[in-house]
Enzyme design. Structure first.
Site, PDB file in Angstrom:
ATOM      1  N   LYS A 107       1.125  -1.314   0.181  1.00  0.00           N
ATOM      2  CA  LYS A 107      -0.039   0.029   0.087  1.00  0.00           C
ATOM      3  C   LYS A 107       0.774   1.295  -0.098  1.00  0.00           C
ATOM      4  O   LYS A 107       0.443   2.150  -0.721  1.00  0.00           O
ATOM      5  CB  LYS A 107      -0.902  -0.095   1.319  1.00  0.00           C
TER       6      LYS A 107
ATOM      7  N   ARG B 205     -10.137   0.824   8.183  1.00  0.00           N
ATOM      8  CA  ARG B 205      -9.673  -0.412   8.469  1.00  0.00           C
ATOM      9  C   ARG B 205     -10.839  -0.958   9.087  1.00  0.00           C
ATOM     10  O   ARG B 205     -10.428  -2.542   9.714  1.00  0.00           O
ATOM     11  CB  ARG B 205      -8.327  -0.197   9.435  1.00  0.00           C
TER      12      ARG B 205
ATOM     13  N   ARG C  86      12.140  -4.865   4.944  1.00  0.00           N
ATOM     14  CA  ARG C  86      11.694  -3.263   4.725  1.00  0.00           C
ATOM     15  C   ARG C  86      12.625  -2.096   5.145  1.00  0.00           C
ATOM     16  O   ARG C  86      13.100  -2.260   6.440  1.00  0.00           O
ATOM     17  CB  ARG C  86      10.062  -2.874   5.213  1.00  0.00           C
TER      18      ARG C  86
ATOM     19  N   ARG D 173      11.077  -0.335  10.644  1.00  0.00           N
ATOM     20  CA  ARG D 173      10.011   0.166  11.511  1.00  0.00           C
ATOM     21  C   ARG D 173       9.884  -0.858  12.827  1.00  0.00           C
ATOM     22  O   ARG D 173      10.146  -1.836  12.849  1.00  0.00           O
ATOM     23  CB  ARG D 173       8.545  -0.190  11.081  1.00  0.00           C
TER      24      ARG D 173
ATOM     25  N   ARG E 281      -0.445  -8.162  13.523  1.00  0.00           N
ATOM     26  CA  ARG E 281      -1.092  -7.263  12.541  1.00  0.00           C
ATOM     27  C   ARG E 281      -2.067  -7.872  11.303  1.00  0.00           C
ATOM     28  O   ARG E 281      -2.993  -7.604  10.960  1.00  0.00           O
ATOM     29  CB  ARG E 281      -0.013  -6.347  11.985  1.00  0.00           C
TER      30      ARG E 281
HETATM   31  P1  AP5 Z   1       4.908  -1.436   1.779  1.00  0.00           P
HETATM   32  O1  AP5 Z   1       4.599  -0.827   0.513  1.00  0.00           O
HETATM   33  O2  AP5 Z   1       5.564  -0.589   2.917  1.00  0.00           O
HETATM   34  O3  AP5 Z   1       3.392  -2.372   2.349  1.00  0.00           O
HETATM   35  P2  AP5 Z   1       2.154  -1.770   3.287  1.00  0.00           P
HETATM   36  O4  AP5 Z   1       1.061  -2.521   2.787  1.00  0.00           O
HETATM   37  O5  AP5 Z   1       2.232  -0.216   3.285  1.00  0.00           O
HETATM   38  O6  AP5 Z   1       2.492  -2.374   4.580  1.00  0.00           O
HETATM   39  P3  AP5 Z   1       2.510  -1.763   6.047  1.00  0.00           P
HETATM   40  O7  AP5 Z   1       3.146  -2.533   6.801  1.00  0.00           O
HETATM   41  O8  AP5 Z   1       2.822  -0.201   6.074  1.00  0.00           O
HETATM   42  O9  AP5 Z   1       0.951  -1.799   6.265  1.00  0.00           O
HETATM   43  P4  AP5 Z   1       0.155  -1.663   7.592  1.00  0.00           P
HETATM   44  O10 AP5 Z   1      -1.239  -1.619   7.090  1.00  0.00           O
HETATM   45  O11 AP5 Z   1       0.459  -2.858   8.528  1.00  0.00           O
HETATM   46  O12 AP5 Z   1       0.718  -0.395   8.358  1.00  0.00           O
HETATM   47  P5  AP5 Z   1       0.389   1.161   8.483  1.00  0.00           P
HETATM   48  O13 AP5 Z   1       1.541   1.866   8.639  1.00  0.00           O
HETATM   49  O14 AP5 Z   1      -0.690   1.348   7.740  1.00  0.00           O
HETATM   50  O15 AP5 Z   1       5.528  -2.672   1.352  1.00  0.00           O
HETATM   51  C1  AP5 Z   1       6.219  -3.541   2.304  1.00  0.00           C
HETATM   52  C2  AP5 Z   1       7.584  -4.010   1.677  1.00  0.00           C
HETATM   53  O16 AP5 Z   1       7.537  -4.745   0.649  1.00  0.00           O
HETATM   54  C3  AP5 Z   1       8.635  -2.823   1.481  1.00  0.00           C
HETATM   55  O17 AP5 Z   1       9.857  -3.273   2.057  1.00  0.00           O
HETATM   56  C4  AP5 Z   1       8.405  -2.884  -0.081  1.00  0.00           C
HETATM   57  O18 AP5 Z   1       9.695  -2.172  -0.706  1.00  0.00           O
HETATM   58  C5  AP5 Z   1       8.156  -4.257  -0.350  1.00  0.00           C
HETATM   59  N1  AP5 Z   1       7.298  -4.212  -1.668  1.00  0.00           N
HETATM   60  C6  AP5 Z   1       6.066  -3.505  -1.760  1.00  0.00           C
HETATM   61  N2  AP5 Z   1       5.438  -3.916  -3.046  1.00  0.00           N
HETATM   62  C7  AP5 Z   1       6.058  -4.787  -3.476  1.00  0.00           C
HETATM   63  C8  AP5 Z   1       6.271  -5.853  -4.392  1.00  0.00           C
HETATM   64  N3  AP5 Z   1       5.290  -5.704  -5.296  1.00  0.00           N
HETATM   65  N4  AP5 Z   1       7.133  -7.026  -4.844  1.00  0.00           N
HETATM   66  C9  AP5 Z   1       8.032  -7.012  -3.785  1.00  0.00           C
HETATM   67  N5  AP5 Z   1       8.288  -6.320  -2.825  1.00  0.00           N
HETATM   68  C10 AP5 Z   1       7.389  -5.207  -2.595  1.00  0.00           C
HETATM   69  O19 AP5 Z   1      -0.250   1.111  10.068  1.00  0.00           O
HETATM   70  C11 AP5 Z   1       0.606   0.873  11.111  1.00  0.00           C
HETATM   71  C12 AP5 Z   1      -0.253   0.869  12.452  1.00  0.00           C
HETATM   72  O20 AP5 Z   1      -0.802   2.127  12.390  1.00  0.00           O
HETATM   73  C13 AP5 Z   1      -1.270  -0.265  12.338  1.00  0.00           C
HETATM   74  O21 AP5 Z   1      -0.870  -1.768  12.924  1.00  0.00           O
HETATM   75  C14 AP5 Z   1      -2.405   0.407  13.333  1.00  0.00           C
HETATM   76  O22 AP5 Z   1      -1.746   0.233  14.726  1.00  0.00           O
HETATM   77  C15 AP5 Z   1      -2.275   1.958  13.167  1.00  0.00           C
HETATM   78  N6  AP5 Z   1      -3.357   2.360  12.240  1.00  0.00           N
HETATM   79  C16 AP5 Z   1      -3.139   2.895  11.146  1.00  0.00           C
HETATM   80  N7  AP5 Z   1      -4.266   3.125  10.326  1.00  0.00           N
HETATM   81  C17 AP5 Z   1      -5.271   2.902  11.101  1.00  0.00           C
HETATM   82  C18 AP5 Z   1      -6.605   2.717  11.237  1.00  0.00           C
HETATM   83  N8  AP5 Z   1      -7.144   2.966  10.032  1.00  0.00           N
HETATM   84  N9  AP5 Z   1      -7.287   2.537  12.462  1.00  0.00           N
HETATM   85  C19 AP5 Z   1      -6.708   1.977  13.296  1.00  0.00           C
HETATM   86  N10 AP5 Z   1      -5.400   1.899  13.413  1.00  0.00           N
HETATM   87  C20 AP5 Z   1      -4.655   2.142  12.253  1.00  0.00           C
END
Ligand code: AP5
Length: 216
Positions: free
Chosen positions: A14, A88, A127, A161, A172
């Site tokens: 994402k 979410r 990552r 991270r 998660r």
């Molecule tokens: P990356 O693009 O970073 O993946 P991502 O889907 O963004 O993963 P996240 O871990 O950031 O998602 P998340 O939803 O757990 O975290 P968020 O920050 O939103 O890619 C991952 C890796 O793979 C990278 O190294 C990249 O280079 C590689 N990659 C990407 N695409 C690839 C491909 N096609 N092929 C190969 N490699 C690839 O949320 C964090 C925390 O915040 C949550 O756990 C929660 O506690 C809180 N939070 C955030 N939003 C909310 C909400 N709306 N409600 C409640 N809590 C929330």
């Protein structure tokens, strides 16, 4: 203007895709994970609250997150935006619909990045994140052009991270299945859902998403 939600489990890509789409389409990006990590770094009241949930791999309460998005939507000038990480839960999805309706707007598309669960650990473990501009890299799959230097803003060093350890990741992923997956049928029923194969290379994923959005 395009108003799109990116959905998917942790590591689905994402963040990677949202930065590409922001640049390609000139959209405002509202990424809740990025907003919360910035608040945690700055040790604001929101940041301190969010940190305790993030470290445990839990979702920050709906009421807090709905307020965060309400404020963020109030700050952007454009009517086109990309949401990464929100909604979410079903409560967040319904609240988003209401917020948009009050502004005379609606979503155009919801992109679900479908991935193979066993590959997510590999992605998350490798990552590297730029703490200045939030660009995401991978030691093996998406390495930066110059080791440890951000391709987008030149910042160094790139960091892992704090919630990317295997144990927190497992929590998660479980939270995604239990609390976030129910919004997939919600958007399918509204004919907004596009499922994109997130296991392709990042440029191929971007191409497929852009094709979906063109059809809208
Ligand atoms: P990356 O693009 O970073 O993946 P991502 O889907 O963004 O993963 P996240 O871990 O950031 O998602 P998340 O939803 O757990 O975290 P968020 O920050 O939103 O890619 C991952 C890796 O793979 C990278 O190294 C990249 O280079 C590689 N990659 C990407 N695409 C690839 C491909 N096609 N092929 C190969 N490699 C690839 O949320 C964090 C925390 O915040 C949550 O756990 C929660 O506690 C809180 N939070 C955030 N939003 C909310 C909400 N709306 N409600 C409640 N809590 C929330």
């Amino acid at each position: 203007m395009v108003r799109v939600v990116l959905l998917g489990p942790p590591g689905a890509g994402k963040g990677t895709q949202s930065h590409v789409l922001k640049a390609e389409l000139g959209l405002d990006l509202l990424a809740t994970g990025e907003i919360l990590r910035r608040a945690a770094d700055e040790q604001t009241a929101l940041g301190r609250l969010a940190q305790s949930f993030m470290e445990q791999g839990k979702l920050v309460p709906d009421k807090v997150m709905i307020g965060v998005i309400e404020d963020a939507l109030g700050e952007i000038q454009s009517t086109g935006f990309l949401l990464d990480g929100f909604p979410r839960t079903l409560a967040q999805a319904r609240a988003l619909d209401e917020m948009l309706e009050q502004r005379g707007l609606a979503l155009n598309a919801v992109i679900f990045l479908e991935t193979e669960e066993e590959k997510l650990v590999e992605r998350i473990r490798g990552r590297l994140l730029c703490s200045r501009c939030n660009a995401s890299f991978h030691t093996q799959f998406c390495p930066p052009a110059v080791p440890d230097v951000c391709d987008e803003c030149g910042h160094t060093p790139l960091m892992a991270r704090s919630d990317d350890d295997v144990e927190t990741l497992a929590k998660r992923i479980a939270v995604f299945h239990k609390q976030t997956e129910p919004i997939i049928p919600y958007y399918r029923e509204k004919a907004l859902l596009h499922t994109v194969d997130g296991m392709q290379t990042p440029p191929a994923v971007s191409k497929e998403i852009l094709n979906c959005l063109k059809k809208r």
